[in-house]
Design a protein around this motif. Sequence first.
Motif, PDB file in Angstrom:
ATOM      1  N   GLN A   5       9.951   7.362   7.947  1.00  0.00           N
ATOM      2  CA  GLN A   5       8.512   7.572   7.721  1.00  0.00           C
ATOM      3  C   GLN A   5       7.673   6.528   8.409  1.00  0.00           C
ATOM      4  N   LYS A   6       8.152   5.308   8.519  1.00  0.00           N
ATOM      5  CA  LYS A   6       7.392   4.255   9.211  1.00  0.00           C
ATOM      6  C   LYS A   6       8.357   3.154   9.581  1.00  0.00           C
ATOM      7  N   TYR A  55       9.081   5.665  -7.697  1.00  0.00           N
ATOM      8  CA  TYR A  55       8.339   6.692  -6.947  1.00  0.00           C
ATOM      9  C   TYR A  55       8.075   7.886  -7.860  1.00  0.00           C
ATOM     10  N   ASN A  68       2.358  -2.067   1.298  1.00  0.00           N
ATOM     11  CA  ASN A  68       3.111  -1.502   2.405  1.00  0.00           C
ATOM     12  C   ASN A  68       3.419  -0.016   2.202  1.00  0.00           C
ATOM     13  N   SER A  69       3.062   0.556   1.071  1.00  0.00           N
ATOM     14  CA  SER A  69       3.231   1.999   0.850  1.00  0.00           C
ATOM     15  C   SER A  69       2.297   2.406  -0.267  1.00  0.00           C
ATOM     16  N   HIS A  81      12.470   0.309   3.657  1.00  0.00           N
ATOM     17  CA  HIS A  81      12.382  -0.124   2.263  1.00  0.00           C
ATOM     18  C   HIS A  81      13.448  -1.165   1.943  1.00  0.00           C
ATOM     19  N   GLU A 109       2.527   4.922  -2.084  1.00  0.00           N
ATOM     20  CA  GLU A 109       3.166   5.702  -3.133  1.00  0.00           C
ATOM     21  C   GLU A 109       4.047   4.866  -4.050  1.00  0.00           C
TER      22      GLU A 109
END
Length: 890
Positions: free
Chosen positions: A12-13, A149, A48-49, A159, A51
């Motif tokens: 995702q990133k 999550y 950093n996210s 992660h 979610e």
Amino acid sequence: MKDDGIKSLAGQKTLKVLPDIKIILELISKGVSLHDTLNTLVEYIETNSNEMICSILLLDDEKQLRHGAAPNLPQDYIRNIDGTPIGPNQGSCGTAAFNNQQIVVADIANDPLWVDYKELALLYDLRACWSTPIRSSTGNVLGTFAIYYNQPCKPSEYHLQLIEQAIYLAAIAIEHARVEEDLLKSEEELRASFHLIESIRNLLENYIVDSDSSQVFEDLLLTILNTSDSEYGFITEVQWMKSGAPCFQIRASKRRFAKAGVHGYQNGPFSEILESGDLESFFDQIVNSGEAVTIGGPIEQPQLCSMVKSLFGKELRTCIGLPINSQGNLAAVVVIANRLAGYSKEFIEFIKPLLITGGTLLKAHRNEMTRVINERALKVSEERFSKVFHLNPLGKVIINFKTEQLIDVNESFLITTQYAREEIMGQTIHELNLFADQVHWQDIVGIARKEGMVYDQETLLQTKSGEIRYIQCYACLIQATGDPLLLVMFKDFTEQKHAKEINRQLQIQLQHGQKMKAMGQLAAEVAHEFNNILVGINMNSELLLLTAENELPEEYRSPLVEIKNSGERATELIKQMLTFGRKKEPNTSWIALNRLVESHQKMYQRILGEGIKFQLDLDLNTRPAWADEAEIEQALINLVVNARDAMPAGGTLAIRTQNVLFTEDQLVREYVTLPGSYSQISVIDNGCGMSAETVEQIFEPFFTTKPAEMGTGLGLSTVFRDISNNGGFISVESQLGEGTEFRIYLPQEQGKTVETHTDALAASHNSIIGGTETLLVCDDEESVLTVVSALLEKIGYTVIKALGPHQAIQALQSHIGKISLLLTDFNMPEMNGQQLAKQLMELDPDLKVILLSGMTGDILDNVDDFELIQKPAQIGLLAQKIRKVLGDEQ
């Protein structure tokens, strides 16, 4: 766990910027509470996210997980899990702490580890939980770091790196907090011990705190023996194992044994005897009860008597075992043997202050050792912090929040600001004018004062040379001894901002270029269709005008001339549209702009008329430019025509040349092109000018402010296209009522010379020269074929007409006699004119060829040695071209 239906976050990133460990280490070193430090860490990780929800739990002495930090978890959920015991099936965190390994639960609803907790988790829409143990420097579990999550998912490589960074920082924070806590307790206990030592100093005057605990026990034992008048004794130091069982180490007095006639002694652990049960009835009573235990004779404890005899060579007749406690914990047991006066309750009460003092001394000694260790650890931590601070790639500065003086800066700060350290230390940010945007800086200070932290604020930093740099800064308020401090960290993104602006401008240019390309294609297609229509109009009007005066009524001749003029005007428009739409690369060469302008000044004056004054301001040092001379000529004519139309009541037009040098920064702000040297041509008028809205659209295709009969809207679009094709750019400045200035910038290169060349002579349209040869005329448009043939016949030629390539081939094969020249259209569907010419030349190698095309710009590179005329052509030009090809240079 099964992977079915579980979403993976991999890919995702990519990991670009992890939370800045400098901030966390700074909070630790300045004494910020563990709760606030861990909260800051969690919030950094969560940025950093969008979610993830993070949590830190701390493991206490009862092996229960206690709330550490979770600013974004529901409070009810935090209360319910606070105090969770660790174990093999205690959710993600309890299991991770128990196994001392990372636990990834991708789907809480279906994982057996969450059987007892999943209803609570699902109540708050927590669907996945990855937990990693936080370990001390010795490998012990301090707590857990968890990421929740709201959907089932697995961690990506990104992660895993983020988690590794988080547990590293959390471990440092927790260990440091516990060291500080132990050190504080040690200092308090040390003060208490000094008070007790003072009260019984007459009994402990030989006591010295050193690195050997045996000395402490020896001094204590000697004092007790001297006070109690016992024959001998020994002390067993108690060390507690992880299993909870005690381990004993004998500490005895050499001096006391020497006095009693024993030359030396043995000491060592005798926990093996205790574990075997031999001494259980004696030492276990002391350990379990914490009270004194007395033995009246050898018969009561034969194993103890045997051990004492073996170790010390002394008979044990009677003895008493007394516990030595340190802050409520059993630290040692002192055994006093063979006291003649016995062991009464009064004796025990009398000896207790010495035991208390002994425990205090022992604790003081251990605290001193702990303090030394902690000081060493703190020194290592400070050295590590200093390295992180000074070597960090982010610029960092510590400011006195009250006086705004600079306390410390790192190397990245000095590099960015161009200062030397001695130039700025002790200076205030206002004296240095460090933050150029004072209003925004005061906003940052206000947020720091109110909330303690400032995140992701963009502001301006001024360097020593006065250069303005764009920075993204973070600020943290640090409550230290004395005035509070403000730690400011910043990332210089000036180059990225410039690159972003360049990209934005390039996107605008790309969109404009795509629009120009589309309009050019449309213009070319429309122009091609009009060409055939104009051939019929122009050539038929010329054909009628060639009629003898006595055969054509005079009243018809004037309208025919008007038709011819209108057709020629339409022809010029079509040429302009074809030029606008063509894809041909410019025919670039080195051209002298001053010579170009001077050679056309008479033409410019004729265009302007008598009511407009024309001026030249040419810099003699203007260097050559690399461009297509024909395109630059056409661009200047368009600009002169526009200037004339902007001054209907008269005025002044000036053309100016000069050299200009653009830096990269200037081009980023203004024009977005390559930096370097350019030749500038300015066309300046003092006419009606334009509004800002008009200037924004001035280069759009078909945009015009002129009446329909005066303008097409293609002139400036063509100028823009031609200048861009030559690697240059054009700008315009205008205000209503104050005139307009167009500036053309063309790239140049020093050391190059301009090749001189002569202009080609234009074909004369005043005389029409015919001939008597036989010509083969081919076109797929019957109307064009008819009128071209009629004109050629009118001036004396014999014409064979062919409607398309196949008829032309048949005509050449069947014709008896010589055909001197093929005049054919280039663009025909069956085969093009060049292909037809080559096929016919195979049958007749002496055949001459002229090609006619309405889109010559697209085929100039493909016509080999054939002559090419653009349709619609005037009869005079066509007649001269025929004579030239046939070898007659009249």
